[in-house]
Motif scaffolding. Structure first.
Motif, PDB file in Angstrom:
ATOM      1  N   GLY A  40       0.788  -1.217   0.000  1.00  0.00           N
ATOM      2  CA  GLY A  40       0.000   0.000   0.000  1.00  0.00           C
ATOM      3  C   GLY A  40       0.826   1.275   0.000  1.00  0.00           C
ATOM      4  O   GLY A  40       0.295   2.357  -0.180  1.00  0.00           O
ATOM      5  N   THR A  44       4.302   0.208   4.705  1.00  0.00           N
ATOM      6  CA  THR A  44       3.342  -0.885   4.764  1.00  0.00           C
ATOM      7  C   THR A  44       4.023  -2.177   4.328  1.00  0.00           C
ATOM      8  O   THR A  44       4.873  -2.174   3.448  1.00  0.00           O
ATOM      9  CB  THR A  44       2.116  -0.631   3.875  1.00  0.00           C
ATOM     10  OG1 THR A  44       2.541  -0.518   2.509  1.00  0.00           O
ATOM     11  CG2 THR A  44       1.425   0.649   4.286  1.00  0.00           C
ATOM     12  N   SER A  64      -9.809 -10.492   2.488  1.00  0.00           N
ATOM     13  CA  SER A  64     -10.388  -9.275   1.923  1.00  0.00           C
ATOM     14  C   SER A  64     -10.648  -9.390   0.428  1.00  0.00           C
ATOM     15  O   SER A  64     -11.360  -8.564  -0.147  1.00  0.00           O
ATOM     16  CB  SER A  64      -9.466  -8.082   2.194  1.00  0.00           C
ATOM     17  OG  SER A  64      -8.208  -8.274   1.584  1.00  0.00           O
ATOM     18  N   LYS A  88     -12.307  -1.474  -4.018  1.00  0.00           N
ATOM     19  CA  LYS A  88     -12.493  -0.519  -2.936  1.00  0.00           C
ATOM     20  C   LYS A  88     -11.257   0.368  -2.833  1.00  0.00           C
ATOM     21  O   LYS A  88     -10.151  -0.048  -3.245  1.00  0.00           O
ATOM     22  CB  LYS A  88     -12.677  -1.279  -1.614  1.00  0.00           C
ATOM     23  CG  LYS A  88     -13.801  -2.302  -1.617  1.00  0.00           C
ATOM     24  CD  LYS A  88     -13.832  -3.091  -0.320  1.00  0.00           C
ATOM     25  CE  LYS A  88     -14.927  -4.143  -0.336  1.00  0.00           C
ATOM     26  NZ  LYS A  88     -14.953  -4.930   0.934  1.00  0.00           N
ATOM     27  N   GLU A  90      -9.419   0.856  -0.434  1.00  0.00           N
ATOM     28  CA  GLU A  90      -8.370   0.156   0.320  1.00  0.00           C
ATOM     29  C   GLU A  90      -7.617  -0.884  -0.513  1.00  0.00           C
ATOM     30  O   GLU A  90      -6.624  -1.439  -0.049  1.00  0.00           O
ATOM     31  CB  GLU A  90      -8.941  -0.507   1.578  1.00  0.00           C
ATOM     32  CG  GLU A  90     -10.171  -1.365   1.356  1.00  0.00           C
ATOM     33  CD  GLU A  90     -11.464  -0.609   1.635  1.00  0.00           C
ATOM     34  OE1 GLU A  90     -11.590   0.563   1.212  1.00  0.00           O
ATOM     35  OE2 GLU A  90     -12.358  -1.219   2.272  1.00  0.00           O
ATOM     36  N   ASP A  91      -8.074  -1.129  -1.734  1.00  0.00           N
ATOM     37  CA  ASP A  91      -7.329  -2.008  -2.641  1.00  0.00           C
ATOM     38  C   ASP A  91      -6.203  -1.249  -3.350  1.00  0.00           C
ATOM     39  O   ASP A  91      -5.395  -1.864  -4.068  1.00  0.00           O
ATOM     40  CB  ASP A  91      -8.261  -2.614  -3.696  1.00  0.00           C
ATOM     41  CG  ASP A  91      -9.285  -3.555  -3.105  1.00  0.00           C
ATOM     42  OD1 ASP A  91     -10.463  -3.490  -3.530  1.00  0.00           O
ATOM     43  OD2 ASP A  91      -8.917  -4.359  -2.222  1.00  0.00           O
TER      44      ASP A  91
END
Length: 124
Positions: A40, A44, A64, A88, A90-91
Motif C-alpha cells: 500500500g 506498509t 479481503s 475498494k 483500500e485495494d
C-alpha cells in the motif's frame, strides 16, 4: 531464471474492475506456484493477496479478496491473471506478480522471483 512482467494496473472508481496480467519468461512456468502481492505504500508490509498452483487447480485468497478477486493462469501463454471486481479504495496499492511463493504457517511469505509491480488506484 524467471522474469515477470505485469500489466493492467490503472485508475478506477470504487466498484469498478481491473484485470492484471503477468507474463513469465522461461520454459519452467508450470513448475512454479504463482501469486500476487500488494504493497500500500511506504511503511506498509507487502501483503500476499492470491496464489495459484502450477496446474491452476488450487488457489488461495486473502480474506479481503474472497468473492471479489479471481486468480487464473494460462500455462500455454506463461501468463497469470488477477481479475479484481468491486474494487475498494483500500485495494489501492502496487501489485506485484511473484513466482515460487513459500511461507505461511507463521513464517513470512517470500518468493523466488518478482515482477516490478503495477499500480492500482481506486478512487471513492
Amino acid at each position: 531464471q524467471v522474469q515477470l512482467v505485469e500489466s493492467g494496473g490503472g485508475l478506477v472508481q470504487a466498484g469498478g474492475s481491473l484485470t492484471l496480467s503477468c507474463v513469465a519468461s522461461g520454459r519452467t512456468f508450470t513448475r512454479y506456484n504463482m501469486g500476487w502481492f500488494r504493497s500500500g505504500g511506504p511503511g506498509t508490509q507487502r501483503e500476499l493477496v492470491v496464489t495459484i498452483n502450477g496446474s491452476g487447480g488450487s488457489t488461495w485468497y486473502v480474506d479481503s479478496g474472497k468473492g471479489r478477486f479471481t486468480v487464473s493462469r494460462d500455462n500455454a501463454k506463461n501468463t497469470v491473471y488477477l481479475q479484481m471486481n468491486s474494487l475498494k479504495p483500500e485495494d489501492t496499492a502496487v501489485y506485484y506478480c511473484a513466482a515460487g511463493i513459500r511461507g505461511g504457517g507463521g513464517e513470512p511469505y517470500a518468493a523466488n522471483y518478482w515482477g516490478q509491480g503495477t499500480h492500482v488506484t481506486v478512487t471513492s
